[in-house]
Design a protein around this motif. Structure first.
Motif, PDB file in Angstrom:
ATOM      1  N   LYS A  26     -16.099  14.212   7.024  1.00 53.37           N
ATOM      2  CA  LYS A  26     -15.458  13.799   5.772  1.00 53.37           C
ATOM      3  C   LYS A  26     -13.942  13.816   5.914  1.00 53.37           C
ATOM      4  O   LYS A  26     -13.254  12.898   5.471  1.00 53.37           O
ATOM      5  CB  LYS A  26     -15.861  14.728   4.619  1.00 53.37           C
ATOM      6  N   PHE A  27     -13.422  14.892   6.514  1.00 56.00           N
ATOM      7  CA  PHE A  27     -11.975  15.013   6.703  1.00 56.00           C
ATOM      8  C   PHE A  27     -11.447  13.884   7.574  1.00 56.00           C
ATOM      9  O   PHE A  27     -10.430  13.267   7.249  1.00 56.00           O
ATOM     10  CB  PHE A  27     -11.630  16.370   7.329  1.00 56.00           C
ATOM     11  N   GLU A  28     -12.131  13.607   8.672  1.00 53.91           N
ATOM     12  CA  GLU A  28     -11.677  12.546   9.575  1.00 53.91           C
ATOM     13  C   GLU A  28     -11.688  11.195   8.878  1.00 53.91           C
ATOM     14  O   GLU A  28     -10.783  10.377   9.076  1.00 53.91           O
ATOM     15  CB  GLU A  28     -12.547  12.513  10.828  1.00 53.91           C
ATOM     16  N   ARG A  29     -12.698  10.949   8.055  1.00 53.29           N
ATOM     17  CA  ARG A  29     -12.786   9.686   7.324  1.00 53.29           C
ATOM     18  C   ARG A  29     -11.597   9.553   6.358  1.00 53.29           C
ATOM     19  O   ARG A  29     -10.943   8.508   6.291  1.00 53.29           O
ATOM     20  CB  ARG A  29     -14.113   9.630   6.556  1.00 53.29           C
ATOM     21  N   LYS A  30     -11.315  10.627   5.616  1.00 57.34           N
ATOM     22  CA  LYS A  30     -10.184  10.608   4.683  1.00 57.34           C
ATOM     23  C   LYS A  30      -8.862  10.450   5.428  1.00 57.34           C
ATOM     24  O   LYS A  30      -7.967   9.725   4.970  1.00 57.34           O
ATOM     25  CB  LYS A  30     -10.147  11.893   3.850  1.00 57.34           C
ATOM     26  N   GLU A  31      -8.732  11.133   6.551  1.00 55.30           N
ATOM     27  CA  GLU A  31      -7.508  11.043   7.351  1.00 55.30           C
ATOM     28  C   GLU A  31      -7.308   9.619   7.856  1.00 55.30           C
ATOM     29  O   GLU A  31      -6.192   9.098   7.813  1.00 55.30           O
ATOM     30  CB  GLU A  31      -7.577  12.018   8.529  1.00 55.30           C
ATOM     31  N   ASN A  32      -8.371   8.975   8.308  1.00 59.53           N
ATOM     32  CA  ASN A  32      -8.270   7.589   8.785  1.00 59.53           C
ATOM     33  C   ASN A  32      -7.873   6.649   7.655  1.00 59.53           C
ATOM     34  O   ASN A  32      -7.050   5.744   7.845  1.00 59.53           O
ATOM     35  CB  ASN A  32      -9.587   7.136   9.417  1.00 59.53           C
ATOM     36  N   GLU A  33      -8.448   6.860   6.460  1.00 54.86           N
ATOM     37  CA  GLU A  33      -8.096   6.028   5.305  1.00 54.86           C
ATOM     38  C   GLU A  33      -6.632   6.237   4.936  1.00 54.86           C
ATOM     39  O   GLU A  33      -5.914   5.278   4.638  1.00 54.86           O
ATOM     40  CB  GLU A  33      -8.995   6.364   4.117  1.00 54.86           C
ATOM     41  N   PHE A  34      -6.189   7.494   4.961  1.00 55.32           N
ATOM     42  CA  PHE A  34      -4.791   7.797   4.640  1.00 55.32           C
ATOM     43  C   PHE A  34      -3.851   7.125   5.633  1.00 55.32           C
ATOM     44  O   PHE A  34      -2.855   6.514   5.248  1.00 55.32           O
ATOM     45  CB  PHE A  34      -4.567   9.317   4.646  1.00 55.32           C
ATOM     46  N   ARG A  35      -4.172   7.238   6.918  1.00 61.44           N
ATOM     47  CA  ARG A  35      -3.309   6.628   7.939  1.00 61.44           C
ATOM     48  C   ARG A  35      -3.247   5.115   7.789  1.00 61.44           C
ATOM     49  O   ARG A  35      -2.189   4.502   7.944  1.00 61.44           O
ATOM     50  CB  ARG A  35      -3.801   6.991   9.335  1.00 61.44           C
ATOM     51  N   LYS A  36      -4.384   4.503   7.487  1.00 62.16           N
ATOM     52  CA  LYS A  36      -4.412   3.052   7.312  1.00 62.16           C
ATOM     53  C   LYS A  36      -3.537   2.653   6.132  1.00 62.16           C
ATOM     54  O   LYS A  36      -2.732   1.720   6.230  1.00 62.16           O
ATOM     55  CB  LYS A  36      -5.852   2.569   7.091  1.00 62.16           C
ATOM     56  N   LYS A  37      -3.683   3.368   5.009  1.00 63.09           N
ATOM     57  CA  LYS A  37      -2.889   3.065   3.818  1.00 63.09           C
ATOM     58  C   LYS A  37      -1.403   3.286   4.109  1.00 63.09           C
ATOM     59  O   LYS A  37      -0.564   2.457   3.736  1.00 63.09           O
ATOM     60  CB  LYS A  37      -3.337   3.940   2.650  1.00 63.09           C
ATOM     61  N   ASP A  38      -1.068   4.386   4.775  1.00 62.85           N
ATOM     62  CA  ASP A  38       0.322   4.683   5.105  1.00 62.85           C
ATOM     63  C   ASP A  38       0.903   3.606   6.012  1.00 62.85           C
ATOM     64  O   ASP A  38       2.026   3.140   5.807  1.00 62.85           O
ATOM     65  CB  ASP A  38       0.415   6.051   5.777  1.00 62.85           C
ATOM     66  N   ARG A  39       0.136   3.185   7.002  1.00 61.65           N
ATOM     67  CA  ARG A  39       0.578   2.142   7.928  1.00 61.65           C
ATOM     68  C   ARG A  39       0.845   0.835   7.175  1.00 61.65           C
ATOM     69  O   ARG A  39       1.848   0.165   7.400  1.00 61.65           O
ATOM     70  CB  ARG A  39      -0.497   1.949   8.999  1.00 61.65           C
ATOM     71  N   GLU A  40      -0.063   0.498   6.241  1.00 64.27           N
ATOM     72  CA  GLU A  40       0.104  -0.734   5.461  1.00 64.27           C
ATOM     73  C   GLU A  40       1.336  -0.650   4.563  1.00 64.27           C
ATOM     74  O   GLU A  40       2.075  -1.632   4.424  1.00 64.27           O
ATOM     75  CB  GLU A  40      -1.156  -1.001   4.638  1.00 64.27           C
ATOM     76  N   GLU A  41       1.561   0.522   3.954  1.00 67.61           N
ATOM     77  CA  GLU A  41       2.729   0.690   3.089  1.00 67.61           C
ATOM     78  C   GLU A  41       4.029   0.585   3.888  1.00 67.61           C
ATOM     79  O   GLU A  41       4.985  -0.061   3.446  1.00 67.61           O
ATOM     80  CB  GLU A  41       2.664   2.036   2.371  1.00 67.61           C
ATOM     81  N   ARG A  42       4.072   1.208   5.062  1.00 70.95           N
ATOM     82  CA  ARG A  42       5.277   1.137   5.889  1.00 70.95           C
ATOM     83  C   ARG A  42       5.512  -0.292   6.372  1.00 70.95           C
ATOM     84  O   ARG A  42       6.651  -0.757   6.416  1.00 70.95           O
ATOM     85  CB  ARG A  42       5.183   2.092   7.072  1.00 70.95           C
ATOM     86  N   ALA A  43       4.440  -0.995   6.705  1.00 76.82           N
ATOM     87  CA  ALA A  43       4.569  -2.387   7.150  1.00 76.82           C
ATOM     88  C   ALA A  43       5.107  -3.256   6.016  1.00 76.82           C
ATOM     89  O   ALA A  43       5.952  -4.125   6.237  1.00 76.82           O
ATOM     90  CB  ALA A  43       3.223  -2.918   7.633  1.00 76.82           C
ATOM     91  N   ALA A  44       4.643  -2.999   4.795  1.00 77.53           N
ATOM     92  CA  ALA A  44       5.121  -3.764   3.651  1.00 77.53           C
ATOM     93  C   ALA A  44       6.598  -3.496   3.396  1.00 77.53           C
ATOM     94  O   ALA A  44       7.369  -4.425   3.100  1.00 77.53           O
ATOM     95  CB  ALA A  44       4.295  -3.420   2.411  1.00 77.53           C
ATOM     96  N   GLU A  45       7.015  -2.232   3.524  1.00 76.08           N
ATOM     97  CA  GLU A  45       8.429  -1.892   3.329  1.00 76.08           C
ATOM     98  C   GLU A  45       9.309  -2.577   4.370  1.00 76.08           C
ATOM     99  O   GLU A  45      10.430  -2.985   4.077  1.00 76.08           O
ATOM    100  CB  GLU A  45       8.623  -0.378   3.429  1.00 76.08           C
ATOM    101  N   LEU A  46       8.814  -2.691   5.573  1.00 76.40           N
ATOM    102  CA  LEU A  46       9.588  -3.293   6.652  1.00 76.40           C
ATOM    103  C   LEU A  46       9.349  -4.797   6.780  1.00 76.40           C
ATOM    104  O   LEU A  46       9.891  -5.447   7.665  1.00 76.40           O
ATOM    105  CB  LEU A  46       9.247  -2.604   7.980  1.00 76.40           C
ATOM    106  N   HIS A  47       8.512  -5.317   5.894  1.00 79.23           N
ATOM    107  CA  HIS A  47       8.164  -6.742   5.892  1.00 79.23           C
ATOM    108  C   HIS A  47       7.571  -7.174   7.230  1.00 79.23           C
ATOM    109  O   HIS A  47       7.923  -8.216   7.774  1.00 79.23           O
ATOM    110  CB  HIS A  47       9.386  -7.603   5.548  1.00 79.23           C
TER     111      HIS A  47
END
Length: 56
Positions: A26-47
């Motif tokens: 469960k923890f690994e699944r949540k961590e992977n989802e968090f990393r994916k969301k964080d990566r997408e947010e950083r990519a959006a900020e940097l266009h």
């Protein structure tokens, strides 16, 4: 502890080990989802065009 004691404890430990494994999954699944969301947010900020870059 003798070999017989170890064999006797195994059935009692199995549910605990199974529960710990389930929590880790469960923890690994949540961590992977968090990393994916964080990566997408950083990519959006940097266009950055994230869908054109293969992210593993």
């Amino acid at each position: 502890m003798t070999n017989n004691d170890t064999q006797h404890d195994t059935p009692r430990r199995k549910p605990l080990l199974d529960a710990a494994h389930e929590e880790m999954v469960k923890f690994e699944r949540k961590e992977n989802e968090f990393r994916k969301k964080d990566r997408e947010e950083r990519a959006a900020e940097l266009h950055l065009p994230l869908n054109e870059i293969k992210v593993h």
